[in-house]
Design a protein around this motif. Structure first.
Motif, short mmCIF file in Angstrom:
data_model
loop_
_atom_site.label_atom_id
_atom_site.label_comp_id
_atom_site.label_asym_id
_atom_site.label_seq_id
_atom_site.Cartn_x
_atom_site.Cartn_y
_atom_site.Cartn_z
N GLY A 227 4.89 0.61 8.06
CA GLY A 227 4.39 0.57 9.43
C GLY A 227 3.72 1.85 9.88
N HIS A 228 3.93 2.97 9.15
CA HIS A 228 3.28 4.21 9.62
C HIS A 228 1.77 4.16 9.45
CE1 HIS A 228 4.21 6.16 5.43
NE2 HIS A 228 3.06 5.55 5.40
N HIS A 229 1.27 3.13 8.75
CA HIS A 229 -0.18 2.96 8.69
C HIS A 229 -0.69 2.11 9.84
CE1 HIS A 229 -0.48 4.70 4.67
NE2 HIS A 229 0.69 4.13 4.44
N MET A 230 0.24 1.64 10.68
CA MET A 230 -0.14 0.65 11.69
C MET A 230 0.25 1.08 13.10
SD MET A 230 0.96 -2.71 9.55
CE MET A 230 0.57 -3.80 10.91
N GLY B 161 0.79 -1.23 0.00
CA GLY B 161 0.00 0.00 0.00
C GLY B 161 0.81 1.27 0.00
N HIS B 162 1.88 1.30 0.76
CA HIS B 162 2.63 2.54 0.72
C HIS B 162 3.34 2.77 -0.61
CE1 HIS B 162 4.01 6.31 2.17
NE2 HIS B 162 5.08 6.04 1.45
N PRO B 163 4.10 1.76 -1.12
CA PRO B 163 4.64 1.97 -2.48
C PRO B 163 3.55 2.34 -3.48
CG PRO B 163 5.66 0.07 -1.48
CD PRO B 163 4.60 0.52 -0.51
CU LIG Z 1 2.18 5.21 3.68
#
Ligand SMILES: [Cu+2]
Ligand code: HEM
Lengths: 222, 580
Positions: free
Chosen positions: B324-327, B275-277
């Motif tokens: 991990g910044h989404h978690m 998701g982040h990429p």
């Molecule tokens: Cu992100």
């Protein structure tokens, strides 16, 4: 200094055999990356899931639900078959590559389509590949006979998942080889067929190595 | 013999005849690019329509809508799932890369086509199939899924978890899986083409930044989509084969589900590793394009070409280490959270480099405010505005408060949603003449720009405030929550702004189709730009350069070259002797 802009062009030439071969191999190398990522991802899920306990609602205790699966011996036989097929594949690759190189330099390319008197390595590889897939299917049946179904325990889920995902990928290789066979029947140029076979061969070797990896994971990280 | 042997490969000569071969199952990267473009255009209209329904529901939750009736809370969740999924996958991943990348990457590097045309065709039709499967989710029993575009387990993993989590959710996962396969085929083509098909003299460091962006985006896709695919397969197994990868011991309506021991967080890790990429997959092409346009319309070389390339590479690289910044809310160890936080803020460095280079390019340029230029400048503005809130969200302590609020909605709509959409608009206005042989109407273009620019800010800026006031995201009954009652007027304002902004998009749609037929005829190089697509005919012939291959002798951004006869030197012009 440039005063009148003159745009430079040269005539376009169709890529030759060496260029097409290089390009296709590069394409394959790129294509293997996501396949690798897929199995890396499965592996990480495997490792994570293996370490997780679950709550037993009756005793309210954390317990392990990961029951190690005893792998059928048949898988070893299948591994042997796959390694053999990889060897056959390599011989087929070299055979047709020689024919293509001869064809690309001499004008008798059409003649070299006539493979009489040569070992049908391509056909042998296809047969071995299909035997491997059949063997994997039998191994699934044995697992089920021993009471391990897909959802029995997370470890058996992974056995089916990894063998299944690998089998699907190998089927792709079989289809590519069949395509090369059809091309031969259609009398497509030997160079084109050689590129299909060459790229499939590298893919096939990769699949063999991947299988050995999967087997080791399932056996040694139970 | 040799020539006839290659006849099958040689797309340099005969163009395909007949409607089907030419427009439907075409192997020509330009036609495929247009197919992707129109697919994305369809998708964005659907996605916008869904967002309008959501906005209406948010301020009048019980008012029945024509045809649809009253929107129930679970329907709201279906709408937002489909809106997010359509926008992220079928608009932002599809148009910039599949659409414009397909059309212009080969031309800009001087190649006659993509490396593997058949694969290219397959990748489009696979993506198309994915879209059809996704839309089908609306029409099956239970309707579309509720689990959001992120598909968090266990909601997404249990058939019984709610309406829409039956067949609708299966279709959603299958659609995403199909999309992954299509995107991977595309990425394979982009990478091979870039590495192996550049014209003579087109070294990597002479490639336009657009090509760099498409290339890096393709690498990100190559590494990310396989992981999403793996997660999708595991999720399908949990749903349909009774496995427990993601589902722990849970009950639904008091009943044990039969699953145990799975980890919902495992899904989150796999999803966000993709998701982040993915957000960079959406925005990198727009970054490349804006670099290009700012240079063209400032009549100045891009400021810091090499820095731009390295910044994009490092953004791509760091993009894989910050998922991990989404978690932060997942209960991860504070040390892990700290590491993810630092990594995330590190991305601010290359992002800032890019921003300053864009400003440096504009500085003292002979600016030409054409529609594509306006959208490129608008992109920079949105990128900064949306980017500023990033470092706030990257603080675990702040994110714990802001995570499920509209602050996040504001952040990602500005930086990922609207900024990338601006990239798509800029690309359309810029390349339309090359693609269709006519100019788009400038007056309508400017009107469209100003309405969209002001509109986007009007919609998304107030959302920051609504979020800080703890207005919840993915929540349909905000009107009944006591602590945000007083913000109802603000919500109404946002909805009205959305209505106006969405309506003004029809100016663009009209301009697009009208200009195809009635626009002013375009010359081969209407913007006086330097890259190779402007050296060939308009629209380009089937093999791009009419049996020729350009020879490249200059970098991509030679504007206002001292001593040259005109203020730009094209890439295949006579070599400039640089005296320093
Ligand atoms: Cu992100
Ligand atoms: C016309 C402009 C747009 C409006 C008015 C709009 C509005 C909305 C609204 C109301 C939500 C639901 C918020 C919630 O309750 O949680 C939402 C969610 C979302 N939107 Fe948009 N949107 C627009 C454009 C876009 C664009 C261009 C993108 C492309 C990235 C996008 C991507 C998303 C995503 C990913 C979600 C989250 C869905 C989820 O929570 O799973 N939107 N949008």
């Amino acid at each position: 200094m440039a005063t009148i802009a003159t745009t430079a062009t040269i005539n376009w030439v169709a890529p030759d055999y060496a260029t097409r071969l290089r390009r296709s191999r590069l394409g394959l190398l790129v294509a293997l990356t996501p396949v690798l990522m897929l199995f890396v991802s499965f592996t990480s899920a495997y490792v994570v899931r293996q370490g997780l306990p679950t709550l037993d609602p009756r005793t309210n205790q954390l317990v392990r639900d990961w029951i190690p699966v005893k792998l059928p011996i048949l898988l070893l036989v299948n591994t042997g078959v796959l390694v053999l097929s990889s060897a056959g594949m390599e011989l087929a690759r070299r055979q047709i590559k020689n024919a293509a190189q001869a064809g690309a330099t001499s004008s008798t390319a059409e003649v070299s389509f006539n493979d009489e008197g040569k070992m049908p390595w391509l056909g042998i590889t296809i047969v071995l590949g299909l035997s491997f897939l059949f063997g994997q299917w039998m191994a699934w049946k044995q697992l089920a006979a021993n009471g391990f179904y897909v959802a029995t325990t997370p470890s058996s889920s992974f056995v089916y998942l990894l063998t299944g995902a690998h089998a699907v990928h190998l089927m792709g290789g079989v289809v590519a080889l069949l395509l090369a066979g059809v091309f031969a029947l259609l009398r497509r140029p030997v160079t084109t067929r050689s590129i299909v076979v060459d790229v499939t061969a590298w893919y096939w070797h990769f699949m063999a190595a991947l299988w050995v990896y999967i087997l080791c994971l399932l056996e040694f990280a139970r | 013999m040799a020539t006839h042997e290659f006849a099958a490969q040689a797309h340099a000569h005969a163009a395909p005849q007949g409607f089907i071969r030419k427009w439907i199952f075409s192997l020509d990267h330009k036609v495929i690019g247009l197919q992707y473009f129109f697919l994305a255009l369809t998708a964005v209209l659907v996605g916008m329509f869904l967002s309008l329904l959501m906005r209406i529901h948010l301020i009048w939750p019980t008012v029945p809508l024509p045809l649809l009736g009253e929107i129930k809370p679970e329907t709201y969740l279906s709408l937002l799932t489909m809106h997010g999924t359509i926008m992220v996958f079928f608009v932002l991943t599809t148009a910039p890369q599949g659409g414009f990348g397909n059309y212009f990457l080969p031309i800009q590097i001087g190649a006659p086509d993509m490396a593997f045309p058949v694969l290219n065709m397959l990748s489009f039709w696979t993506t198309f199939l994915g879209f059809v499967v996704l839309l089908a989710a609306f029409f099956v029993t239970g309707g579309a899924p509720l689990h959001g575009w992120t598909g968090y387990a266990p909601l997404s993993a249990l058939q019984s978890a709610g309406p829409g989590e039956g067949l609708g959710a299966d279709l959603w996962i299958i659609s995403i899986a199909i999309f992954c396969i299509g995107a991977l085929m595309g990425a394979l083509n982009f990478i091979t083409t870039t590495l192996d098909m550049r014209a003579k003299g087109m070294t990597m460091m002479r490639m336009p930044l657009t090509c760099w962006a498409w290339f890096i985006t393709a690498i990100l896709g190559l590494l990310a989509f396989g992981v999403l695919l793996s997660a999708g397969i595991l999720l399908l197994m949990d749903r349909n084969l009774g496995t427990s990868f993601f589902v722990p011991l849970v009950t639904v309506n008091g009943q044990l589900t039969g699953h145990k021991g799975g980890s919902p967080l495992l899904w989150q890790h796999l999803f966000w590793f993709f998701g982040h990429p993915e957000v960079y997959i959406a925005i990198l092409p727009a970054m490349g394009l804006c670099s290009q346009l700012l240079s063209v319309f400032s009549r100045k070389p891009i400021f810091g070409y090499k820095a731009m390339v390295y910044a994009m590479l490092s953004i791509g690289f760091l993009g894989f280490m910050v998922w991990g910044h989404h978690m932060f809310m997942s209960g991860m160890s504070p040390y892990t959270a700290f590491a993810f936080s630092i990594m995330t803020m590190a991305i601010g460095v290359p992002s800032a480099i890019k921003t300053f280079n864009w400003l440096g390019t504009l500085w003292r340029g002979k600016l030409r405010f054409t529609s594509p230029m306006l959208f490129a400048i608008g992109f920079v503005s949105l990128f900064v505005t949306g980017g500023i809130s990033g470092p706030f969200l990257a603080q675990p302590v702040l994110d714990i408060y802001l995570h499920e609020t509209y602050f996040v909605i504001a952040h990602f709509h500005l930086i990922m949603g609207v900024a990338s959409i601006f990239g798509i608009f800029a690309a359309t206005y810029y390349w339309f003449p090359k693609m269709f042989g006519r100019m788009m109407n400038e007056t309508l273009g400017k009107l469209h720009f100003w309405l969209t620019f002001v509109g986007a800010y009007a919609i998304f800026m107030p959302m920051h405030y609504y979020g800080m006031a703890a207005g919840l995201r993915r929540y349909s009954q905000g009107t009944e929550v006591a602590w945000i009652q007083h913000l109802l007027p603000l919500q109404k304002f946002i909805t009205i702004a959305a209505f106006v902004t969405i309506a003004s998009q029809f100016i663009f749609v009209f301009n697009l189709f009208w200009s195809m037929k009635k626009g002013k005829k375009a010359s081969d190089n209407p913007w006086e730009a330097t890259t190779l697509e402007w050296t060939t005919a308009t629209p380009p012939p089937h093999d791009n350069f009419g049996g020729k291959t350009p020879v490249v002798r200059n970098g991509p951004y030679e504007y206002s070259v001292p001593g040259a006869s005109r203020d730009f030197v094209m890439q295949s012009d006579e070599e400039i002797k640089k005296k320093h």
